[in-house]
Write an enzyme that holds these catalytic residues in place. Structure first.
Site, PDB file in Angstrom:
ATOM      1  N   PRO A 103      -6.503   8.629   9.677  1.00 35.63           N
ATOM      2  CA  PRO A 103      -7.675   9.523  10.167  1.00 35.63           C
ATOM      3  C   PRO A 103      -7.041  10.952   9.793  1.00 35.63           C
ATOM      4  O   PRO A 103      -5.995  11.512   9.869  1.00 35.63           O
ATOM      5  CB  PRO A 103      -7.735   9.667  11.672  1.00 35.63           C
ATOM      6  CG  PRO A 103      -7.193   8.606  12.016  1.00 35.63           C
ATOM      7  CD  PRO A 103      -6.099   7.984  11.152  1.00 35.63           C
ATOM      8  N   GLY A 104      -8.040  11.905   9.454  1.00 29.29           N
ATOM      9  CA  GLY A 104      -7.895  13.170   8.879  1.00 29.29           C
ATOM     10  C   GLY A 104      -6.971  13.587   7.784  1.00 29.29           C
ATOM     11  O   GLY A 104      -6.910  14.826   7.535  1.00 29.29           O
TER      12      GLY A 104
ATOM     13  N   GLU B 159      16.400   5.506   5.057  1.00 27.00           N
ATOM     14  CA  GLU B 159      15.689   5.254   3.889  1.00 27.00           C
ATOM     15  C   GLU B 159      16.395   5.283   2.814  1.00 27.00           C
ATOM     16  O   GLU B 159      16.420   4.209   1.693  1.00 27.00           O
ATOM     17  CB  GLU B 159      14.308   6.155   3.743  1.00 27.00           C
ATOM     18  CG  GLU B 159      13.394   6.050   4.712  1.00 27.00           C
ATOM     19  CD  GLU B 159      12.673   4.617   5.160  1.00 27.00           C
ATOM     20  OE1 GLU B 159      12.717   3.877   4.296  1.00 27.00           O
ATOM     21  OE2 GLU B 159      12.322   4.195   6.392  1.00 27.00           O
TER      22      GLU B 159
ATOM     23  N   GLY C 208      -8.479  13.355   4.989  1.00 23.49           N
ATOM     24  CA  GLY C 208      -9.268  13.633   3.809  1.00 23.49           C
ATOM     25  C   GLY C 208     -10.115  12.778   2.952  1.00 23.49           C
ATOM     26  O   GLY C 208     -10.620  13.008   2.058  1.00 23.49           O
TER      27      GLY C 208
END
Ligand code: ADP
Ligand code: MG
Ligand code: ZN
Length: 665
Positions: free
Chosen positions: A241-242, A461, A244
């Site tokens: 969410p958010g 990572e 774009g």
């Protein structure tokens, strides 16, 4: 204020009652007005008084209707009276004879009395030469029918319609019982010009690139159809969410300059079966009339939830989904109708939605990395006045894990803070303060990494990536990022380029893959001497793979090719069931543990041998947050070359030393 609000809000709760009350009051009021008007100045008398008046020659005229006699007495004014009383006022005007008569008539006192069927009355009136009449009733069968049968229905219909309108409005644009018939026109938004362009969306370059083609298609559908190319009917925007997604969809419409039909999946599904389906139908009908255009379905997971694996079914949602599927199959994409949908839970979507010809294109909208965040801040900072010395890079550094909506919010928060302090411009201090405000508010909900965590994730990572690069049987590294993602992982190393997916894996490949999975934890241990929870997903996948190698792929020396597990529901949950005895299962467990330990040691050794590359790449990743496979390989190769040079020069030095000592001797 409060009371006032309550007072005006409460009765509105039931507009029906209000409406009924009003209409009753209006009817009563109107009636009273009419009666008082018509009977103004009329005096009631008894029937015998009426008869007496006739006898005394006091009656000028009688009007007989079915329920009453209206009696006009002798006029009080004479012709002369009228003329003289008007002289003062209207000297210039000559009253016509009719006007004079009217005034004389108006001066007669009026009485009324109830109707009595009296045979003698007419004789009496004739005898006294009194004028009498009964009002003519215009009798028209068609009008009668209209008044008695049609009019009530018209009025009733009008009342109900008005009532429904009121209800629909009050329910926020439709829905509910009253909304069924008429309000689905309001169920979606139509914007003819969204006013948003790709310039307003920052940090989503990959997504924008994927959407470029759709924009081009909308600009000129003929270019594609003339060559016979079929454009994808729909694209699915996937991301937290958010980030774009809605903004991107609007930007596509803005760039292509086409109308934008949007609605939210949750608005579709109502209590009444069939409503959602009819809305879908309606939407597609409207949209195809306006093509080229874009239909955007937000939160598509609300209707597109997978239909299997559910205890209770939801008829309404299924019907809506089926309608959507059939509309998507049915519409003619050559006209330039493109459907975009957004979701942050792609995994729950029904497989049927993702089939070719539907939402077959997936556009990943990820959380922005460092540069992306800086770009987003640049977009939003344009709307506020700032001091000259603001440093958006610093702000971007401090907001790892924040999404576009957070950043927009932060800029706004900073502007509010500037207003609070009575400043004309936003300063760097405002910006950094607002970062803390927003992050503190979000810390629990979303993951925002501390600098220390960022370092650990980064080494973790790079550990994966190095293990990949150092082993033969692995796919090349595609991308490494430490931007936290909602889907669970804190960072990730993307290994397989998706288009090169392959279906056969050799035993060596699987073993090397397990090493890659375990290398994340290995890096943590080597560098920081810690074991974190960040490796849980790696461990799960490594274990799963090791187990499958033994039980399903026949790749262990111990058990050979026995099928120890099999998959039961291949198309549903895909869980496997054990086919072997309790003892064998215990042995399998031991075997899994052995493989994992072995691979872990290998991973550790790989990283220890390449510690220089690990350090250098990890530092680079910390500063950039996302690095591509090419960048990774570039550093990797450089470090290795340097190492070889050092080794060569060391060898040389040793040789020189030896020569020296030889000389001395
Ligand atoms: P989503 O639909 O993914 O939940 P939205 O598109 O509704 O997110 O984004 C909400 C707001 O956040 C936007 O209106 C915009 O102001 C801001 N925003 C989000 N992502 C970006 C971005 N990549 N660039 C610029 N602004 C963004
Ligand atoms: Mg949205
Ligand atoms: Zn990992």
């Amino acid at each position: 204020m409060k009371n006032e609000k309550k007072g005006s809000g409460k009765p509105l709760k039931n507009p029906l009652i209000i409406f009924l009350l009003l209409s009753v009051l209006a009817t009563i009021g109107l009636n009273m007005l009419l009666t008082s008007f018509s009977s103004s100045g009329e005096m009631e008398i008894t029937y015998d008084e009426f008869v007496k008046m006739i006898d005394n020659n006091e009656v000028d005229e009688v009007s007989i209707s079915s329920d009453r006699y209206t009696i006009y007495g002798l006029p009080e004014l004479t012709e002369d009276d009228v003329k003289s009383s008007n002289i003062g006022l209207f000297t210039m005007m000559n009253l016509s004879d009719e006007a004079v008569d009217a005034q004389i008539d108006a001066s007669r006192p009026v009485y009324y009395t109830g109707y009595i069927a009296d045979q003698r009355l007419l004789d009496k009136l004739d005898e006294k030469h009194v004028t009498y009449s009964t009002p003519v009733r215009y009798n028209n069968p068609i009008l009668d029918f209209f008044l008695t049968w049609i009019l009530p229905f018209v009025i009733l219909y009008a009342i109900i319609t008005i009532f429904m309108r009121v209800m629909a409005k009050r329910m926020g644009g439709g829905g509910g019982i009253m909304g069924i018939g008429q309000s689905h026109a309001k169920m979606y938004n139509v914007e003819n010009k969204t006013g948003v362009t790709f310039n307003d969306v920052a940090g989503q370059e990959e997504a924008k690139e994927s959407l470029d083609e759709i924009v081009d298609f909308l600009h000129n559908p003929a270019k594609y159809t003339s060559i016979g190319a079929k454009q994808p009917k729909g694209a699915l925007l996937v991301g937290p969410p958010g980030t774009g997604k809605t903004l991107l969809a609007k930007a596509v419409a803005g760039e292509a300059n086409v109308p934008f039909f949007s609605l939210s999946g949750s608005e579709f599904v109502e209590m009444f079966v069939g409503v959602g389906a009819s809305r879908v139908r309606d939407l597609f009908k409207q949209a195809s009339q306006k093509a080229p255009c874009i239909i955007f379905i937000d939160e598509i997971d609300a209707i597109g939830k997978s239909r299997d694996n559910q205890i209770s079914t939801n008829d309404e949602r299924e019907q809506t989904l089926n309608q959507l599927l059939s509309e998507m199959d049915g519409f003619d994409s050559s006209k330039g109708l493109v459907i975009l949908a957004a979701t942050n839970r792609p995994e729950v979507l029904d497989k049927a939605l993702l089939r070719p010809g539907r939402f077959d294109r997936r556009i990943i909208v990820e959380k922005p990395d460092l540069k992306g965040r800086e770009d987003i801040l640049k977009v939003h900072i344009k709307h506020v006045k700032t001091a000259a010395d603001i440093d958006l890079h610093e702000m971007a550094l401090a907001t790892s894990g924040a999404v576009g909506a957070d950043l927009a919010n932060m800029v706004n928060e900073a502007a509010l803070r500037a207003v609070r302090f009575d400043r004309k411009v936003v300063t760097q201090e405002d910006l950094m303060e607002s970062v803390e405000v927003i992050i503190a508010g979000k810390e629990k909900k979303d993951r925002i990494l501390s600098p220390k965590e960022k370092r650990i994730v980064s080494f973790h990572e790079v550990g994966h990536a190095l293990a990949t690069a150092l082993q033969k049987n692995t796919q090349p590294v595609h991308k490494i990022t430490i931007v936290p993602r909602t889907m669970g992982a804190l960072g990730y190393t993307m290994q397989m380029p998706e288009e090169e997916e392959h279906y056969l894996n050799s035993k060596d490949e699987l073993l090397d893959q397990i090493t890659v999975f375990l290398a994340g934890r290995a890096a943590e241990e080597i560098v920081f001497d810690v074991q974190t929870t960040g490796a849980s997903n790696d461990i799960e996948r490594a274990t799963d793979m090791a187990r499958k190698m033994i039980t399903m792929f026949g790749m262990s020396d111990k058990f050979g090719m026995a099928a120890l597990e099999s998959i039961q529901n291949k198309y549903l949950d895909g869980r496997s069931v054990s086919n072997c005895s309790e003892e064998t299962r215990t042995e399998i467990d031991h075997e899994v543990v052995r493989i994992l330990k072995e691979r872990y040691e290998i991973a550790k050794q790989l990283l220890i041998d390449n510690r220089d590359a690990l350090d250098e790449i990890a530092e680079f990743l910390i500063s950039k947050e996302t690095i591509t496979g090419d960048q990774f390989m570039e550093i990797f190769n450089r470090v290795r070359e340097n190492r070889n040079k050092i080794v060569v020069s060391l060898d040389k030095q040793e040789a020189d030393d030896e020569a020296d000592s030889n000389n001395e001797n």
